[in-house]
Design a protein around this motif. Sequence first.
Motif, PDB file in Angstrom:
ATOM      1  N   THR A 106     -11.699  30.121 -23.244  1.00 49.26           N
ATOM      2  CA  THR A 106     -10.276  29.863 -23.471  1.00 49.26           C
ATOM      3  C   THR A 106      -9.418  30.991 -22.911  1.00 49.26           C
ATOM      4  O   THR A 106      -8.391  30.757 -22.273  1.00 49.26           O
ATOM      5  N   ARG A 128      -9.318  30.756 -19.159  1.00 47.24           N
ATOM      6  CA  ARG A 128      -8.452  29.661 -18.704  1.00 47.24           C
ATOM      7  C   ARG A 128      -6.995  30.073 -18.778  1.00 47.24           C
ATOM      8  O   ARG A 128      -6.207  29.747 -17.894  1.00 47.24           O
ATOM      9  N   VAL A 168      -9.936  28.176 -13.563  1.00 46.35           N
ATOM     10  CA  VAL A 168     -10.155  26.752 -13.834  1.00 46.35           C
ATOM     11  C   VAL A 168     -11.648  26.583 -14.102  1.00 46.35           C
ATOM     12  O   VAL A 168     -12.480  26.788 -13.220  1.00 46.35           O
TER      13      VAL A 168
END
Lengths: 321, 321
Positions: free
Chosen positions: B37, B40, B45
């Motif tokens: 997380t 990201r 990506v």
Amino acid sequence: MPASILNLLNDDHAYVSGQEISTRLDITRAAVWKKITVLRRRGFVIEAAPSKGYRLISAPDLAADYLLPRVRSALWKTILVHDVVASTNDLAMSLAAEEGIGHGTVIVADRQTRGKGRLGRRWESPGGKNIYMSLIIRPELSPPDLTMLTVLAAVAGARAIQNTGDIPAKIKWPNDLMIDDKKLGGILTEVRSDPDRISLAVIGIGINVNMRSADFPGGLRSIATSMRSAAGHAIARNALIIQLLREFEHWYGILTTEGKRLLLHAWRKHSATLGRRVSVTVGNEKISGIAEDINDNGMLRLKMHSGQYRNISAGDITFLR
Amino acid sequence: MPASILNLLNDDHAYVSGQEISTRLDITRAAVWKKITVLRRRGFVIEAAPSKGYRLISAPDLAADYLLPRVRSALWKTILVHDVVASTNDLAMSLAAEEGIGHGTVIVADRQTRGKGRLGRRWESPGGKNIYMSLIIRPELSPPDLTMLTVLAAVAGARAIQNTGDIPAKIKWPNDLMIDDKKLGGILTEVRSDPDRISLAVIGIGINVNMRSADFPGGLRSIATSMRSAAGHAIARNALIIQLLREFEHWYGILTTEGKRLLLHAWRKHSATLGRRVSVTVGNEKISGIAEDINDNGMLRLKMHSGQYRNISAGDITFLR
């Protein structure tokens, strides 16, 4: 630099009246007295005589505001004094790169924790005794002239030692200041350079001023000495720094206006190397012969036993008997 | 460097299971998810597929923790990425002097406010488009070898541009990367040196990657170009940096183990200069002739109209028709 009382008080111990100081600095007599008090707390010995005024008897060691007005010139614009640094050369390189500190800055330290000699060797740098300084200049020189800066600093160093301590210092090629074949000081010239030009030169100068024989580590005692040992009395570090900066400026002016000839002539006069049988270690190679001269690039011109000559740009010299 | 998810996720887009990541990094599955997380959010990506695991689709530009595992080697140990610096070369010199940052450090900046070319000229350095990086090495070289480092970086640069963008980049002596006689990039090699040795080398490399013609100041539009203009599409900066560091390491290894011959051979192959009629400005002097070769010190060997040869260590070349 704003005018300060230290600009007005002379080193010839003449009195300057409180009224004159007050007028010249445009401050009240009470403010003059306050400034004198602050200077005294910092270690300046200033005599005050009623009706005569003030006179400077002595200055504390390494006070930038005392030194600067005494060397201030077209060349020297800033003196930064530090109690302790890792290495004055490293600090100079860093400040010059990051903050663009420029031509004519002098960094002085009382002590170095990582003082350096040639080839990364350690330079003994205890506090309260010696001088460790780096001169920052941005010369108009090309990379091959690097060695001439060491030649220049060596001449300035030898003459400053002579003038300050009446000690006939000699220069051992490439970068040592000597007395009676013992090391008195050294020079570490470093440049920041690209293929076009030397954009920055940092000339590190370390001189053993007031070290006593017992202050040297055992391994150095037989090969190193100090101005104090040679002169038989303590030497004022301020006076030496002032002489050094004046001599450097003098010879730098000669180098940049007249060329190398006069400088090389002065170097030869102070040389401890020329005419002697030497062994030179260059990397893993050892070459012996007669040190005949230095050339226009500051390279040692060695006459080998074969009769052939060789020019050497850097190396360690041992004198042969 | 501690292992990280970015070491485990491959650039070939293969899946790595959450279980494997958990085991290899010795963290819980929940911790794996949390790290994904965070990545990201930073712009990575990362696709997650039930029962297959995670795979890396793309990385944000100039992420040090993405770049380092992909170039990490005996040579490259640290990559420092900055959003904006005055000049990567100045920062490198300063960090190396003050903090002793060493051999194998790479400084990358997205933007420079005082980017430099040769002779203190300005190097256009807008953000978000190009690469500006400085490679710090402490080579075992003597001062005359300074120019060989530019030769090395030019070969690495030309090959990295070729590999990344399929662009047949050429080298214009002494320090430009070209395509169709327009400037694509440049190299500014600076060293810290004393008369004995080069103690530090900072190799600055600037490449116009994704600049468009309109991004260049008017005066540069006709003489400068970018990889994007040459290739017809945008180029990933990460990929170019990785190629550049790999190529540099490859040729540095060759230089330090095999000597200069192979490197000079590669340089000649990529040269835009050899065999051409040129005019070289060296200081105030202008010399013209045929650029015949470079010698073992990286100097241009110019055959003058008189038939005599001259070796030139640095200067500005203009191609003559």
